[in-house]
Design a protein around this motif. Structure first.
Motif, PDB file in Angstrom:
ATOM      1  N   GLU A   3       0.828  -1.203   0.000  1.00 35.46           N
ATOM      2  CA  GLU A   3       0.000   0.000   0.000  1.00 35.46           C
ATOM      3  C   GLU A   3       0.862   1.253   0.000  1.00 35.46           C
ATOM      4  OE1 GLU A   3      -2.698  -0.207   3.254  1.00 35.46           O
ATOM      5  OE2 GLU A   3      -3.941  -1.772   2.341  1.00 35.46           O
ATOM      6  N   GLY A  53      -2.627  -0.392  -4.740  1.00 29.94           N
ATOM      7  CA  GLY A  53      -1.507   0.005  -3.917  1.00 29.94           C
ATOM      8  C   GLY A  53      -0.963   1.384  -4.204  1.00 29.94           C
ATOM      9  N   HIS A 109      -6.682  -1.392  -2.255  1.00 28.08           N
ATOM     10  CA  HIS A 109      -5.573  -0.981  -1.380  1.00 28.08           C
ATOM     11  C   HIS A 109      -5.019   0.390  -1.784  1.00 28.08           C
ATOM     12  CE1 HIS A 109      -5.483  -4.902   0.629  1.00 28.08           C
ATOM     13  NE2 HIS A 109      -5.678  -5.421  -0.565  1.00 28.08           N
TER      14      HIS A 109
END
Length: 686
Positions: free
Chosen positions: A500, A525, A557
């Protein structure tokens, strides 16, 4: 989908108001009551007999047509292939249905039973003979003819025309043994004119048969059908139609069939004209405007084919005129064809209701998220690297990496030999809608572009089209080339990190991504994502990992996300936008519509605000906050217009601090409950 025992958490007065027009579904049918009621027919007759125009002229033209020789030739098996090849009995049935309705109208006005007997003769000729429809256009032909036959039958049955009860019984039998089994499952996978026509005929059949369930089912399909089947799948918020890029003949056919269904419903006290801010009228205005010489904005290239005005405008114009709603382009179109029209002018007559119209207005197309995607060329910096079609975009990106310079793909089709690997510190731009990036199918790759490194940062992609289809050639019928029919596996943008926040500062602006079977845009991410005025359309089908997992826009994420003023529409089997395990996101000012799953899907996320969007005509709930393990938290859903979704307007399970407020709901689902906010940690299963 579980539609039982749903509780309404928040109801506004507006919700109660918008549900009123369909309350008359519980009332008995009026007869006659298909295109017109007894009062309407009587008023029409009076206008003709006193010589009032344009009705007297229309009647004279209609009577002249009915006074020509016609003999019904029935077929047991009626066959109609695509575009009428083959055509065995199809023209005979179409002509018979039209003439039966014509004769019935002339009989009603003149009282001359010669015309009643001719109409009865047509119905009695077909009812014992017709067994079956076949070939490609079987449903379409039945739908075209069913409502005309029912209009004729309804007038004959309720005006002492001499139609015998045993004949009425045989006609009912034909409807239920031949027509209804063919039509009852609709066909939303075809262009929307098909289901418009099917809805039109099933409504008419329901009235003639006094079958309330049949009529109600057609109304529900009008509002909530999947793929191309409902009014809101067929007419977009701007008024553009699903077939606008095909040809204008089919567009007018589709509009006419949906309008015909709305006319029948209105006879029975159900108002399908005013819903969606007069959506049907906006479709007419958009199309008439184009046919009369202007060129409204179109997602895709609006077709120049079949631009002749059809006789489909009169009733829509007259209906709205009576309630003081101004449709200037529709009025001009109706005026231009009226002098040659006949039955359409007569059956557009409604008896005055004695109610003074309110102050007039013109319906305004919705501008939420409009116009999104690549349109025109941006202002290009003087030091930009220009890349012509055929030159290497990858080489230009690599040379500009880290500099913040623009790499501009010039107008044209850029066929990419391999997936583009985007480096950090660049702007990849195009010259608007004319710049198309197309990954060569021979490459064997799936994505058009991916991140060049796990820590991708400071990247902007803007003002270009990513074409996910297997070809850049648009078929004459675009519906035939939709992504779910394509049999290919292709995606748009895939930026994927290893943890992340590893990727940072990614901006997509004025970007069009379309026709990908995989995700249109998938970012995993990243922190600091801005997706502004993008058109993500027709992405997300059933290639691996499968349907309902692939979307127009998928963010997982990710944090510090803004999705604003975008069009997130028509994912065949996915959501408009899906957030999974995201933190701090704003979805605002977007059109999120016509998706085959949810409009907005939020899973195990926190700090998400969904505000000021148009969320309509999605095949599940408009906004879903689903529970899997921990659930989501701090979810705010506010000030959205959420309408005509097949599930709830807003649905949430197991979320902490989920606030849904000041949303404007209309006709979501199949009951009065428009919203469900449940604290239960319920995992929804298929």
């Amino acid at each position: 989908m579980n539609n039982m025992n749903r509780k309404l958490s928040i109801i506004s007065f507006l919700l109660l108001v918008v549900l009123i027009p369909l309350c008359s579904l519980a009332q008995p049918f009026v007869h006659p009551g298909v295109d017109q009621s007894a009062k309407d027919l009587a008023y029409m007759k009076g206008q003709v007999l006193k010589g009032a125009q344009p009705w007297k002229g229309a009647f004279d033209r209609l009577k002249a047509a009915t006074d020509t020789a016609f003999t019904a030739v029935p077929f047991a098996h009626v066959l109609r292939g695509p575009y009428g090849k083959p055509n065995i009995g199809g023209n005979d049935l179409s002509k018979s249905a039209a003439m039966a309705y014509n004769y019935a109208i002339v009989w009603y006005i003149t009282g001359d039973k010669t015309y009643a007997n001719r109409a009865i003769g047509i119905l009695d000729a077909w009812t014992p003979v017709l067994w079956h429809f076949d070939y490609n256009d079987a449903k379409l032909l039945a739908a075209w003819t069913g409502h005309a036959l029912c209009n004729a039958a309804e007038i004959l049955r309720y005006t002492n025309a001499g139609w015998k009860q045993e004949s009425v019984g045989r006609f009912k039998s034909m409807l239920m043994d031949v027509y209804y089994p063919l039509l009852r499952f609709y066909y939303p996978q075809a262009n929307g004119n098909w289901d418009g026509a099917i809805i039109h005929s099933i409504m008419a059949m329901g009235i003639f048969l006094d079958n309330r369930a049949m009529f109600d089912n057609a109304v529900d399909h009008f509002l909530h059908a999947p793929v191309n089947g409902s009014l809101f799948k067929y007419i977009y918020p701007s008024g553009q139609c699903q077939e606008s890029t095909r040809d204008q003949g089919h567009v007018q056919l589709g509009l006419g069939e949906f309008a015909g269904a709305a006319q029948i419903a209105f006879t029975q006290g159900v108002d399908l004209f005013s819903i969606g801010g007069y959506r049907l009228a906006m479709g007419y205005e958009y199309t008439a405007r184009f046919l009369l010489g202007e060129k409204p904005h179109c997602y895709g290239v609006i077709s120049e084919r079949a631009k002749e005005l059809r006789d489909d405008y009169e009733y829509v114009y007259q209906h709205h005129k009576a309630i003081n709603i101004s449709l200037p382009y529709t009025e001009r179109a109706a005026d231009s064809v009226r002098s040659k029209a006949s039955r359409s002018v007569l059956t557009a007559v409604r008896a005055p209701n004695g109610v003074t119209p309110t102050k007039g207005k013109t319906p305004i197309p919705d501008k939420t998220g409009y116009i999104a995607g690549a349109t025109k060329a941006p202002v290009i910096p003087a030091d930009a690297v220009l890349v012509a079609p055929g030159q290497s975009i990858q080489q230009a990106l690599d040379e500009a990496a880290g500099s913040g310079r623009w790499v501009v793909a010039k107008a044209g089709i850029h066929t990419l030999p391999a997936t583009l690997k985007i480096p950090s510190g660049v702007v990849l731009a195009g010259e608007g809608i004319a710049t198309v990036l197309f990954l060569d199918p021979a490459s064997g790759a799936r994505e058009t572009m991916v991140n060049g490194s796990d820590d991708l940062h400071d990247v902007t992609i803007r003002d270009l089209v990513i074409e996910g289809a297997a070809s850049t050639t648009v078929p004459s019928d675009p519906n035939s080339g939709r992504s779910y029919r394509g049999g290919y596996n292709r995606g748009g943008i895939l930026f994927r990190a290893q943890r992340e926040g590893q990727m940072k500062h990614i901006r997509l602006e004025n970007l069009t991504v379309r026709n990908c079977t995989y995700n249109g845009v998938f970012i995993n991410g990243a922190a600091g994502i801005d997706i502004i005025s993008c058109d993500l359309n027709e992405n997300g089908v059933s290639v691996p990992p499968g349907q309902k997992l692939l979307h127009n826009l998928l963010l997982t994420h990710c944090s510090q996300v803004t999705v604003q003023n975008c069009r997130l529409a028509t994912s065949p089997l996915g959501a408009g936008v899906a957030l999974e395990a995201c933190d701090s996101a704003l979805i605002s000012g977007c059109e999120i519509a016509r998706n085959g799953y949810y409009g907005v899907l939020i899973t195990e996320s926190r700090g998400v605000t969904v505000s000021s969007n148009l969320v309509e005509a999605n095949d599940r709930s408009g906004v879903m906050v689903e529970f899997l393990y921990k659930g989501s938290s701090a979810i705010t859903i506010t000030d959205n217009r959420v309408q005509f979704n097949a599930g709830y307007g807003v649905e949430s399970y197991g979320a902490t601090n989920c606030l849904s407020t000041q949303n404007r709901y209309s006709h979501n689902g199949h009951g009065k409950e428009q919203q469900k906010i449940s604290a239960a940690k319920t995992i929804l299963m298929e």
